[in-house]
Design a protein around this motif. Sequence first.
Motif: not given
Length: 259
Positions: A102-108, A113-114, A119-120, A221-227
């Motif tokens: 599970t990704w443990e980076g910051g919120a948002g 890469i993960g 997706a691969t 990716l589109f949802v994250h970039v363009f909201l």
Amino acid sequence: IVGGISWLSRVNFRLSFNEHRSLLLLSSSETVRSWILRPDIIIMTLFHFGNCFALAYFPYFITYKCSGLSEYNAFWRCVQAGATYLFVQLCKMLFLATFFPTWEGGAGVYDFIGEFMKATVDTADLLGLHLVMSRNAGKGEYKIMVAAMGWATAELVMSRGIEFDWKYIQMSFDSNISLVHYIAMAAVVWMFTRYDLPKSFRLPVTVLLALCVYKAFLMELFVHVFLLGSWTVLLVKAVLTGAISLCSLFLFVTLVHSN
């Protein structure tokens, strides 16, 4: 004294239990009374359920009947394709749980890469579709439709719900998009595995395979970039799936007619 205290506690417990039971019966009777006085609530609920159910499942039934699969008695072939889908998804879940924590980076923060590596893993769907089509004898159209119908129906049954909310209306439309997506994916896999595929077709077929695998990743990716909003995401997904399907149809028809 101890006996008197225990007796009083039992009396208080009985009184509180009876009070809660009476309140529960009162609330349930009020609910039933509201249903009796407002039958339109039940009617609208059933209508919404029927609408979601029809939007989600009827296109699959119509596709099965109108594509000629019913004439070939391909029902159990589709069931076997659905069972293959379940096995592939189980293997994917085990692989993701083992090698992709599970990704443990910051919120948002988007883990590019993960998510790309996750997706691969969807290339396993291509192998599963190829396995289903290789086990069925018949024309290419028959193999494609059996694999796509079984795969898409299994995904619909296992990963989607029919509830009383607008988001489930969106999921019903999304299930129709998934049906078109898996038909196109099965056609691309069938073309890619043919030994007589012309060299000029190799590059576009490979590009379409990559788009089929990474389509979900591109949408995230589109949802994250363009909201993007939920309906906008559904529209973009429909446009992208339609473009992939039209390109796959053009290549498939060209290949069949050239042979």
